[in-house]
Design a protein around this motif. Sequence first.
Motif: not given
Length: 197
Positions: A67-83
């Motif tokens: 869950q923490a990993y997925e939350a990290k991805i979501m935060q990265k996405l919301r902050s505009g960073k490239k996944l």
Amino acid sequence: MNIQASQIMKNVFGKGEKDKISSIFDKLSGTVNPATDTQSQSDSFNIESVMLGYLDPTEGLSEEEKQAYEAKIMQKLRSGKKLTSEEMNYLRVKNPQLYAQAARVQAMRENLKKQLENCRSKEEVEKVYGNSVSMVGKDDPMKEAIVAAYDDVMKEFKKTDKYQALPQKEEDADEKAVKSEKGIIDGNCKKQGKKTD
């Protein structure tokens, strides 16, 4: 068959993934015993589960860590960073709905980046950026992520030498193009021995 599968794996995972591909084949070769009957082979050989395990960076993690990993991805996405490709693969396997949204944001991000690289002045860069931001729908569920991605692309582009070399105004770019074109014409005329006006 191993050669074909190996080539497919290289195409899917890229040339720099030799160790990972080799790891997959080690796992696969350990699951199949050609001496046993075909029924037990089909039961024990499940390439899909091996592949999903390979694509899942959370393999072996606790539920909280996943869950923490997925939350990290979501935060990265919301902050505009490239996944990363690993993060996109994880979403594709574990959360297809979020993957579709993330893929859309990433595509819009890349589209703006290409548009900015084709601008002829800093003024045009600002217009392209402003138009892109204004085109994001107010009710778009990914509006925050899209605008953040646009901001990130703009910030990164402004750091480039290409941006620094751009003239400030579009008129300056047009004037520079005319001078450059005139210089080419003058150069060609001098080569041919003709006078220029």
